[in-house]
Design a protein around this motif. Structure first.
Motif, short mmCIF file in Angstrom:
data_model
loop_
_atom_site.label_atom_id
_atom_site.label_comp_id
_atom_site.label_asym_id
_atom_site.label_seq_id
_atom_site.Cartn_x
_atom_site.Cartn_y
_atom_site.Cartn_z
N GLY A 32 -39.20 -18.92 28.68
CA GLY A 32 -40.08 -19.37 27.62
C GLY A 32 -41.54 -19.12 27.93
O GLY A 32 -42.33 -18.75 27.05
N GLY A 33 -41.92 -19.31 29.19
CA GLY A 33 -43.31 -19.09 29.59
C GLY A 33 -43.73 -17.64 29.42
O GLY A 33 -44.85 -17.35 28.95
N GLU A 34 -42.86 -16.71 29.80
CA GLU A 34 -43.17 -15.29 29.64
C GLU A 34 -43.29 -14.92 28.17
O GLU A 34 -44.23 -14.23 27.76
CB GLU A 34 -42.08 -14.43 30.29
N TYR A 35 -42.32 -15.37 27.37
CA TYR A 35 -42.35 -15.01 25.96
C TYR A 35 -43.51 -15.70 25.24
O TYR A 35 -44.04 -15.16 24.25
CB TYR A 35 -41.03 -15.38 25.29
N PHE A 36 -43.95 -16.87 25.72
CA PHE A 36 -45.09 -17.55 25.10
C PHE A 36 -46.31 -16.63 25.10
O PHE A 36 -47.07 -16.60 24.11
CB PHE A 36 -45.41 -18.85 25.84
N ARG A 37 -46.52 -15.90 26.19
CA ARG A 37 -47.69 -15.00 26.25
C ARG A 37 -47.57 -13.87 25.22
O ARG A 37 -48.58 -13.49 24.61
CB ARG A 37 -47.82 -14.44 27.67
N VAL A 38 -46.36 -13.36 25.03
CA VAL A 38 -46.16 -12.34 24.00
C VAL A 38 -46.38 -12.94 22.61
O VAL A 38 -47.06 -12.37 21.76
CB VAL A 38 -44.73 -11.75 24.10
N TRP A 39 -45.83 -14.13 22.41
CA TRP A 39 -45.88 -14.80 21.10
C TRP A 39 -47.29 -15.18 20.70
O TRP A 39 -47.70 -14.95 19.55
CB TRP A 39 -44.98 -16.03 21.15
N ILE A 40 -48.06 -15.75 21.62
CA ILE A 40 -49.41 -16.22 21.26
C ILE A 40 -50.32 -15.06 20.92
O ILE A 40 -51.16 -15.14 20.01
CB ILE A 40 -50.02 -17.10 22.40
N VAL A 41 -50.16 -13.93 21.62
CA VAL A 41 -50.95 -12.73 21.29
C VAL A 41 -50.57 -12.23 19.90
O VAL A 41 -51.44 -11.87 19.09
CB VAL A 41 -50.74 -11.63 22.35
N VAL A 361 -37.55 -30.95 16.94
CA VAL A 361 -38.39 -32.12 17.23
C VAL A 361 -39.55 -31.74 18.13
O VAL A 361 -40.72 -32.09 17.86
CB VAL A 361 -37.53 -33.23 17.89
N LEU A 362 -39.29 -30.98 19.19
CA LEU A 362 -40.35 -30.59 20.11
C LEU A 362 -41.35 -29.64 19.44
O LEU A 362 -42.56 -29.70 19.72
CB LEU A 362 -39.76 -29.93 21.36
N THR A 363 -40.87 -28.79 18.55
CA THR A 363 -41.77 -27.89 17.83
C THR A 363 -42.69 -28.67 16.90
O THR A 363 -43.89 -28.38 16.81
CB THR A 363 -40.96 -26.85 17.03
N LEU A 364 -42.15 -29.68 16.23
CA LEU A 364 -42.98 -30.52 15.35
C LEU A 364 -44.00 -31.32 16.17
O LEU A 364 -45.18 -31.42 15.79
CB LEU A 364 -42.09 -31.48 14.55
N PRO A 372 -41.90 -20.58 20.84
CA PRO A 372 -41.37 -19.52 21.71
C PRO A 372 -40.36 -20.02 22.73
O PRO A 372 -39.37 -19.34 23.03
CB PRO A 372 -42.62 -18.94 22.40
N PHE A 373 -40.56 -21.23 23.26
CA PHE A 373 -39.59 -21.80 24.20
C PHE A 373 -38.26 -22.08 23.49
O PHE A 373 -37.18 -21.88 24.04
CB PHE A 373 -40.14 -23.08 24.82
N ALA A 374 -38.37 -22.57 22.22
CA ALA A 374 -37.16 -22.85 21.44
C ALA A 374 -36.39 -21.57 21.17
O ALA A 374 -35.16 -21.52 21.31
CB ALA A 374 -37.56 -23.51 20.12
N VAL A 376 -36.36 -18.75 22.87
CA VAL A 376 -35.75 -18.23 24.09
C VAL A 376 -34.50 -19.04 24.45
O VAL A 376 -33.47 -18.47 24.81
CB VAL A 376 -36.77 -18.24 25.26
N SER A 377 -34.58 -20.37 24.34
CA SER A 377 -33.43 -21.19 24.72
C SER A 377 -32.24 -20.94 23.81
O SER A 377 -31.09 -20.89 24.27
CB SER A 377 -33.82 -22.68 24.70
N GLU A 378 -32.47 -20.76 22.50
CA GLU A 378 -31.38 -20.50 21.58
C GLU A 378 -30.80 -19.11 21.79
O GLU A 378 -29.58 -18.92 21.76
CB GLU A 378 -31.87 -20.67 20.13
N TYR A 379 -31.67 -18.13 22.02
CA TYR A 379 -31.20 -16.77 22.27
C TYR A 379 -30.37 -16.71 23.56
O TYR A 379 -29.32 -16.08 23.62
CB TYR A 379 -32.41 -15.83 22.37
N ARG A 380 -30.85 -17.43 24.59
CA ARG A 380 -30.13 -17.45 25.87
C ARG A 380 -28.74 -18.07 25.70
O ARG A 380 -27.75 -17.55 26.22
CB ARG A 380 -30.92 -18.21 26.92
N MET A 381 -28.67 -19.18 24.99
CA MET A 381 -27.37 -19.84 24.82
C MET A 381 -26.39 -18.93 24.11
O MET A 381 -25.21 -18.84 24.51
CB MET A 381 -27.53 -21.15 24.04
#
Length: 423
Positions: A32-41, A361-364, A372-374, A376-381
């Motif tokens: 999630g941390g890696e993808y956050f950098r891609v997502w925020i840009v 809930v965490l996104t809200l 982005p963390f959400a 990644v976690s769903e894609y991983r599962m």
């Protein structure tokens, strides 16, 4: 027992028939941390460019998820050319702008023609997008291809045209059942003529309900047709996809999804009714029936209505997550690549629904920054629930398929559209 409807793929005996089967659980190495950098840009540049950065954002997103998805210990590659994605985005944007202008300026004929053209071109656009998506996917030097003919695409798209006929019939059926409605649709009544308000009758409700039911069945059939065509006409080298689900499997998933949605709506309805009723009762008991109290009752009612519709939207989330998990499991447990490989999936719908609700809930709570963390976690599962079983091992199979692989000249025209559905 394997059966192949593609003709060419079954003409020669498979070289993998007598090989041992090796299992390869799929892996995702991103975070999630890696993808956050891609997502925020992507988000910031999308805001600064008023959305024109979208095709670049989609490509960066696809490259990140592909590059961290390991299939038999080798990552996928996303090789789409940026120029084609930009051209596709600009083309769709121009079409959308032209439609909006025609609609807002009252050009009914132009709007009608655009809608008809859109319905006629929808199968072409879908097939072009699938050719683009699969053609841009590489694994161990192998390029996926979508080899369906345009005739096959349009034959599979019959539910689109059936849906148009259904609502054409509903529209004229309503006018036959209610002459007042037909008169209202024809235009304003002549001066002095009495105005008759259309009445909604039981036969009209039955006709409307039948139209909705047939529409749902058409949507399910279209999803089934497109997914089966995509798998059966996907190709690695000379090997085609293998497909086992039937239409009733899709209907069962949808029926279960509707049951989950109804249960969630009932829970939300009971919760909102209890809370709203308790709030109004406490207010009446504490302040009596003064004018100020009536004002607060109105405020509570407005807030309650807004809150109810917001909670109703949230109530659909478990049903959507449930359907996504069930459909994912159905597909990946029943598809394969010719007689070379098959997939098995152990995704559990309950676990995926709980993960989706936690992520919501965490996104809200984080005002969207957990998104982005959400993701990644769903894609991983989902990805790590799939295991690939290959006859003869990945390296041997890849080597044989690379030698079978043909050039992609036939996809050049479809790729020119640059339609991208990833990200």
């Amino acid at each position: 027992m394997h059966h192949n409807t593609q003709g060419g793929a079954a003409e020669q005996p498979s070289v993998f028939m007598s090989q041992n089967i090796e299992a390869y659980p799929m892996e995702f190495t991103g975070s999630g941390g890696e993808y956050f950098r891609v997502w925020i840009v992507n988000v910031l540049l999308g805001i600064v460019t008023l959305g024109f950065y979208t095709p670049w954002a989609r490509r960066r997103t696809a490259m990140y998820f592909y590059g961290h998805s390991l299939v038999a210990h080798s990552p996928l590659e996303f090789t789409a050319q940026q120029r084609k994605m930009v051209l596709g985005f600009v083309l769709l944007a121009l079409i959308s702008i032209a439609y909006q202008i025609a609609a807002k300026t009252g050009q009914d004929l132009a709007v009608g023609l655009m809608l008809l053209a859109g319905a006629a071109l929808a199968p072409y656009l879908w097939a072009s997008a699938m050719r683009f998506r699969l053609g841009a996917t590489r694994w161990k030097g192998l390029r996926l291809q979508f080899s369906a003919s345009w005739k096959e695409v349009y034959l599979a798209s019959w539910p689109v045209f059936a849906l148009a006929l259904v609502w054409f019939g509903v529209f004229f059926g309503m006018q036959i059942l209610s002459p007042e409605l037909a008169q209202a649709l024809d235009g304003p009544a002549a001066s002095g003529a009495p105005k008759v308000k259309p009445q909604f009758t039981a036969p009209m409700g039955t006709l409307l309900g039948l139209g909705l039911l047939l529409s749902i069945l058409c949507f399910i059939r279209l999803e089934y047709n497109y997914k089966s065509l995509l798998v059966l006409r996907a190709r690695l080298g000379n090997e085609h996809g293998r497909w086992k689900p039937v239409y009733t499997d899709f209907v069962k998933v949808w029926l279960a999804t509707v049951a989950v949605f109804i249960a969630c709506v009932l829970v939300v309805w009971l919760a909102v009714t209890a809370l709203a009723g308790g709030s109004i009762a406490m207010l009446l008991m504490s302040k009596g029936a003064g004018k100020g109290n009536i004002f607060w009752i109105i405020v509570i009612a407005i807030v309650g209505v807004i809150g109810f519709f917001f909670l109703l939207l949230l109530a659909s989330a478990p049903a959507r997550a449930y359907r996504e998990a069930r459909m994912f499991q159905l597909l990946w447990n029943n598809i394969g690549v010719s007689q070379i490989a098959r997939f098995k999936c152990n995704l559990r719908a309950g676990r995926f629904v709980r993960l989706r609700l936690k992520n919501m809930v965490l996104t809200l709570l984080t005002l969207g920054f957990y998104r982005p963390f959400a993701r990644v976690s769903e894609y991983r599962m989902k990805l790590e629930s799939v295991t690939l079983h290959i006859k003869g091992g990945a390296d041997q199979v890849a080597g044989v398929l690379v030698r079978q692989q043909e050039g992609g000249l036939g996809d050049a025209l479809a790729d020119a559209a640059g339609l991208d559905l990833i990200g």
